[in-house]
Design a protein around this motif. Structure first.
Motif, PDB file in Angstrom:
ATOM      1  N   VAL A  77      51.896  48.087  41.826  1.00 41.78           N
ATOM      2  CA  VAL A  77      53.229  47.788  41.284  1.00 41.78           C
ATOM      3  C   VAL A  77      53.114  46.828  40.104  1.00 41.78           C
ATOM      4  O   VAL A  77      53.775  47.011  39.068  1.00 41.78           O
ATOM      5  CB  VAL A  77      54.135  47.191  42.378  1.00 41.78           C
ATOM      6  N   GLU A  78      52.270  45.813  40.232  1.00 41.59           N
ATOM      7  CA  GLU A  78      52.078  44.873  39.133  1.00 41.59           C
ATOM      8  C   GLU A  78      51.453  45.572  37.931  1.00 41.59           C
ATOM      9  O   GLU A  78      51.813  45.285  36.785  1.00 41.59           O
ATOM     10  CB  GLU A  78      51.201  43.702  39.582  1.00 41.59           C
ATOM     11  N   ASP A  79      50.520  46.480  38.178  1.00 35.59           N
ATOM     12  CA  ASP A  79      49.912  47.230  37.077  1.00 35.59           C
ATOM     13  C   ASP A  79      50.944  48.118  36.387  1.00 35.59           C
ATOM     14  O   ASP A  79      50.904  48.314  35.160  1.00 35.59           O
ATOM     15  CB  ASP A  79      48.745  48.084  37.585  1.00 35.59           C
ATOM     16  N   LEU A  80      51.861  48.680  37.164  1.00 41.54           N
ATOM     17  CA  LEU A  80      52.936  49.489  36.595  1.00 41.54           C
ATOM     18  C   LEU A  80      53.810  48.646  35.675  1.00 41.54           C
ATOM     19  O   LEU A  80      54.122  49.041  34.546  1.00 41.54           O
ATOM     20  CB  LEU A  80      53.777  50.098  37.714  1.00 41.54           C
ATOM     21  N   LYS A  81      54.180  47.458  36.143  1.00 39.83           N
ATOM     22  CA  LYS A  81      54.992  46.557  35.323  1.00 39.83           C
ATOM     23  C   LYS A  81      54.229  46.141  34.068  1.00 39.83           C
ATOM     24  O   LYS A  81      54.791  46.084  32.969  1.00 39.83           O
ATOM     25  CB  LYS A  81      55.388  45.325  36.145  1.00 39.83           C
ATOM     26  N   ALA A  82      52.921  45.872  34.243  1.00 46.22           N
ATOM     27  CA  ALA A  82      52.106  45.467  33.100  1.00 46.22           C
ATOM     28  C   ALA A  82      51.996  46.588  32.079  1.00 46.22           C
ATOM     29  O   ALA A  82      52.003  46.345  30.867  1.00 46.22           O
ATOM     30  CB  ALA A  82      50.717  45.060  33.569  1.00 46.22           C
ATOM     31  N   ALA A  83      51.903  47.837  32.555  1.00 46.64           N
ATOM     32  CA  ALA A  83      51.804  48.980  31.640  1.00 46.64           C
ATOM     33  C   ALA A  83      53.066  49.097  30.794  1.00 46.64           C
ATOM     34  O   ALA A  83      53.009  49.417  29.605  1.00 46.64           O
ATOM     35  CB  ALA A  83      51.571  50.260  32.435  1.00 46.64           C
ATOM     36  N   MET A  84      54.210  48.849  31.401  1.00 51.19           N
ATOM     37  CA  MET A  84      55.464  48.916  30.653  1.00 51.19           C
ATOM     38  C   MET A  84      55.537  47.806  29.604  1.00 51.19           C
ATOM     39  O   MET A  84      55.994  48.018  28.487  1.00 51.19           O
ATOM     40  CB  MET A  84      56.653  48.814  31.613  1.00 51.19           C
ATOM     41  N   ARG A  85      55.049  46.603  29.978  1.00 51.90           N
ATOM     42  CA  ARG A  85      55.035  45.503  29.012  1.00 51.90           C
ATOM     43  C   ARG A  85      54.060  45.803  27.882  1.00 51.90           C
ATOM     44  O   ARG A  85      54.316  45.483  26.730  1.00 51.90           O
ATOM     45  CB  ARG A  85      54.634  44.192  29.694  1.00 51.90           C
ATOM     46  N   ALA A  86      52.918  46.416  28.226  1.00 51.89           N
ATOM     47  CA  ALA A  86      51.907  46.705  27.215  1.00 51.89           C
ATOM     48  C   ALA A  86      52.431  47.655  26.154  1.00 51.89           C
ATOM     49  O   ALA A  86      52.036  47.593  24.988  1.00 51.89           O
ATOM     50  CB  ALA A  86      50.662  47.281  27.876  1.00 51.89           C
ATOM     51  N   ASN A 140      42.363  41.944  44.477  1.00 55.80           N
ATOM     52  CA  ASN A 140      43.505  42.422  45.274  1.00 55.80           C
ATOM     53  C   ASN A 140      44.828  42.398  44.514  1.00 55.80           C
ATOM     54  O   ASN A 140      45.879  42.677  45.088  1.00 55.80           O
ATOM     55  CB  ASN A 140      43.622  41.646  46.595  1.00 55.80           C
ATOM     56  N   GLY A 141      44.776  42.069  43.230  1.00 52.23           N
ATOM     57  CA  GLY A 141      45.982  42.112  42.419  1.00 52.23           C
ATOM     58  C   GLY A 141      46.791  40.841  42.428  1.00 52.23           C
ATOM     59  O   GLY A 141      47.856  40.782  41.808  1.00 52.23           O
ATOM     60  N   GLY A 142      46.304  39.797  43.104  1.00 54.60           N
ATOM     61  CA  GLY A 142      47.030  38.533  43.125  1.00 54.60           C
ATOM     62  C   GLY A 142      47.012  37.820  41.786  1.00 54.60           C
ATOM     63  O   GLY A 142      47.862  36.988  41.501  1.00 54.60           O
ATOM     64  N   LEU A 143      46.009  38.144  40.947  1.00 50.54           N
ATOM     65  CA  LEU A 143      45.905  37.595  39.603  1.00 50.54           C
ATOM     66  C   LEU A 143      45.726  38.735  38.609  1.00 50.54           C
ATOM     67  O   LEU A 143      45.107  39.756  38.931  1.00 50.54           O
ATOM     68  CB  LEU A 143      44.716  36.634  39.502  1.00 50.54           C
ATOM     69  N   ASP A 144      46.237  38.555  37.408  1.00 52.64           N
ATOM     70  CA  ASP A 144      46.085  39.574  36.360  1.00 52.64           C
ATOM     71  C   ASP A 144      44.777  39.397  35.596  1.00 52.64           C
ATOM     72  O   ASP A 144      44.145  40.378  35.184  1.00 52.64           O
ATOM     73  CB  ASP A 144      47.257  39.496  35.381  1.00 52.64           C
ATOM     74  N   CYS A 145      44.377  38.145  35.393  1.00 57.54           N
ATOM     75  CA  CYS A 145      43.139  37.849  34.689  1.00 57.54           C
ATOM     76  C   CYS A 145      42.680  36.462  35.091  1.00 57.54           C
ATOM     77  O   CYS A 145      43.469  35.678  35.638  1.00 57.54           O
ATOM     78  CB  CYS A 145      43.327  37.949  33.167  1.00 57.54           C
ATOM     79  N   VAL A 146      41.421  36.145  34.821  1.00 54.78           N
ATOM     80  CA  VAL A 146      40.886  34.841  35.196  1.00 54.78           C
ATOM     81  C   VAL A 146      39.996  34.300  34.091  1.00 54.78           C
ATOM     82  O   VAL A 146      39.416  35.070  33.311  1.00 54.78           O
ATOM     83  CB  VAL A 146      40.081  34.894  36.522  1.00 54.78           C
ATOM     84  N   ILE A 147      39.897  32.973  34.024  1.00 59.04           N
ATOM     85  CA  ILE A 147      38.937  32.310  33.149  1.00 59.04           C
ATOM     86  C   ILE A 147      37.831  31.794  34.048  1.00 59.04           C
ATOM     87  O   ILE A 147      38.051  30.901  34.871  1.00 59.04           O
ATOM     88  CB  ILE A 147      39.588  31.156  32.367  1.00 59.04           C
ATOM     89  N   SER A 148      36.647  32.373  33.900  1.00 65.01           N
ATOM     90  CA  SER A 148      35.564  32.057  34.823  1.00 65.01           C
ATOM     91  C   SER A 148      34.219  32.392  34.179  1.00 65.01           C
ATOM     92  O   SER A 148      34.158  32.743  32.994  1.00 65.01           O
ATOM     93  CB  SER A 148      35.755  32.835  36.140  1.00 65.01           C
ATOM     94  N   THR A 149      33.169  32.280  34.968  1.00 62.93           N
ATOM     95  CA  THR A 149      31.820  32.609  34.495  1.00 62.93           C
ATOM     96  C   THR A 149      31.587  34.107  34.711  1.00 62.93           C
ATOM     97  O   THR A 149      31.650  34.588  35.850  1.00 62.93           O
ATOM     98  CB  THR A 149      30.782  31.778  35.264  1.00 62.93           C
ATOM     99  N   PRO A 150      31.336  34.873  33.656  1.00 60.61           N
ATOM    100  CA  PRO A 150      31.288  36.341  33.763  1.00 60.61           C
ATOM    101  C   PRO A 150      30.217  36.855  34.714  1.00 60.61           C
ATOM    102  O   PRO A 150      30.373  37.931  35.300  1.00 60.61           O
ATOM    103  CB  PRO A 150      31.034  36.802  32.322  1.00 60.61           C
ATOM    104  N   GLU A 151      29.128  36.091  34.909  1.00 62.77           N
ATOM    105  CA  GLU A 151      28.065  36.541  35.809  1.00 62.77           C
ATOM    106  C   GLU A 151      28.554  36.687  37.247  1.00 62.77           C
ATOM    107  O   GLU A 151      27.966  37.433  38.037  1.00 62.77           O
ATOM    108  CB  GLU A 151      26.897  35.542  35.782  1.00 62.77           C
ATOM    109  N   ASP A 152      29.635  35.988  37.584  1.00 60.98           N
ATOM    110  CA  ASP A 152      30.141  35.999  38.961  1.00 60.98           C
ATOM    111  C   ASP A 152      31.234  37.038  39.190  1.00 60.98           C
ATOM    112  O   ASP A 152      31.839  37.067  40.265  1.00 60.98           O
ATOM    113  CB  ASP A 152      30.664  34.604  39.331  1.00 60.98           C
ATOM    114  N   HIS A 153      31.487  37.883  38.191  1.00 59.81           N
ATOM    115  CA  HIS A 153      32.533  38.906  38.324  1.00 59.81           C
ATOM    116  C   HIS A 153      31.982  40.252  37.871  1.00 59.81           C
ATOM    117  O   HIS A 153      32.386  40.785  36.823  1.00 59.81           O
ATOM    118  CB  HIS A 153      33.766  38.499  37.519  1.00 59.81           C
TER     119      HIS A 153
END
Length: 304
Positions: A77-86, A140-153
Motif C-alpha cells: 500500500v505504501e509503495d502504491l502511494k509512493a508510485a502515485m507521488r513519483a 517490511n515496509g516500515g521505512l521507505d529509505c535509510v541512511i546507513s552503511t551499504p555493506e550491511d544492506h
C-alpha cells in the motif's frame, strides 16, 4: 467483514512494541480504541492473535503469521502511494527515513532545512535505529529509505553519500595529544573505546585494534558516541569516532584531543539505501544529492 488497513497497522504495532500502550502511543490513538479494534479482528477471524499478560503482549503462532502477511500488505500500500507521488515528478507527501544514531543527529539538521526549501510539500518522518533494525524496517515496509552503511544492506539499491575517515579522541594529558594524523602504530598496546558490538563502526574498530596490536576495552562498551567521548576524557581509553561526529559535536569540547587516524582501513562508507522495487528510486536519487552536499560541507570543515 475484512480487517481494515488501520487494524493491520494496530496489530503490527503491538507486535513490534510488545505492549498495547506503546503501540497506541506510536499510532497516536487511545489504548482502549486500539484494543477494541484488535479484539474486533480476532472475533472476525475466530482466532487469538495476541497473548495478553502483565509482562506485555506476545504474538501467538497465528498472530506471527498474521503480522508477516500484514506487513507485506502495508508495504504494498505504501509503495502504491509512493508510485502515485513519483508520477508528480517531485518529492512530496510523507517519506519515512531511517538513520543510524551515529549519523542522524550530525547530518540531518542542515538536510531537513535544505529538503524543505527544495521540496516544500515533502514531510520527512525520521526514525533512529542501529543497522539490524534499519534493515528489518526497510524490508517490511516500515521505512521507505535509510541512511546507513551499504555493506550491511545486501541486495538493496543505494546512492553513496560520503566516505569518512575515523578520528581518535583522547584526554589532553594523553601522550597522543599533539597535532597531525595519528598512525596505527601509535595505538599499539592502547585500549580502544567503541560503541557496542554488532555495529559496522564497532567491527571496523575491532579490525583496527587487531592491525595495531591494540586491544578493545574490556571494562567499558559505549551505547553512544557521546558516552565513549566522555570516557576518553577520563583517560579510560582512546575513543574511535567517525568524522561527521568529530567535526560537529566533539570539537565543541576544548578539553578533548581530536586527531585523524591515518590508515586506509580507518574509514566508513555511508549511503542512502532503498528497496530495489521502490517506485521512488528517482526521488531518492534527488534526495541523495542534497544529503551528499550537506555531508561534504560538514566533512570539509577543519577543526582549526
Amino acid at each position: 467483514m475484512r480487517p481494515t488497513l488501520r487494524q493491520l497497522q494496530y496489530i503490527v504495532a503491538v507486535a513490534e512494541t510488545g505492549r498495547f500502550h506503546e503501540a497506541a502511543k506510536r499510532l497516536h490513538v487511545s489504548q482502549p480504541s486500539l484494543s477494541a479494534q484488535i479484539s474486533s479482528v480476532e472475533d472476525q477471524l475466530g482466532l487469538q492473535l495476541i497473548e495478553r499478560g502483565r509482562s506485555g503482549a506476545l504474538m501467538t503462532t497465528q498472530g506471527e503469521e498474521f503480522v508477516r502477511r500484514a506487513r507485506l500488505i502495508l508495504r504494498d500500500v505504501e509503495d502504491l502511494k509512493a508510485a502515485m507521488r513519483a508520477q508528480e515528478g517531485t518529492l512530496s507527501g510523507r517519506i519515512r527515513l531511517g538513520v543510524l544514531p551515529s549519523v542522524g543527529p550530525y547530518l540531518l539538521p542542515p538536510v531537513v532545512k535544505d529538503l524543505h526549501r527544495s521540496y516544500p510539500q515533502l514531510r520527512l518522518v525520521v526514525e533512529e535505529y542501529w543497522t539490524e533494525h534499519l534493515q528489518a524496517r526497510l524490508m517490511n515496509g516500515g521505512l521507505d529509505c535509510v541512511i546507513s552503511t551499504p555493506e550491511d544492506h545486501p541486495d538493496m539499491s543505494s546512492a553513496l553519500l560520503f566516505e569518512e575517515h575515523l578520528w581518535i579522541c583522547a584526554a589532553p594529558d594523553d601522550e597522543l595529544a599533539g597535532s597531525g594524523p595519528v598512525r596505527l602504530a601509535d595505538l599499539k598496546d592502547r585500549e580502544l573505546l567503541s560503541v557496542g558490538q554488532n555495529h559496522r563502526l564497532s567491527r571496523i574498530v575491532h579490525e583496527l585494534a587487531d592491525a595495531a596490536d591494540a586491544k578493545m576495552s574490556g571494562v567499558f562498551t559505549g551505547t553512544s558516541l557521546d558516552a565513549i567521548r566522555h570516557m576518553s576524557a577520563t583517560g579510560a581509553g582512546v575513543a574511535i569516532l567517525p568524522a561527521i561526529y568529530a567535526l560537529t559535536e566533539a570539537r565543541r569540547d576544548a578539553d578533548l584531543v581530536l586527531r585523524p587516524l591515518d590508515h586506509p582501513r580507518a574509514m566508513r562508507r555511508v549511503a542512502l539505501i532503498w528497496r530495489p522495487t521502490s517506485p521512488m528510486a528517482a526521488s531518492f536519487q534527488d534526495m541523495a544529492e542534497i544529503l551528499k552536499e550537506d555531508a561534504m560541507a560538514i566533512l570539509s570543515n577543519d577543526l582549526d
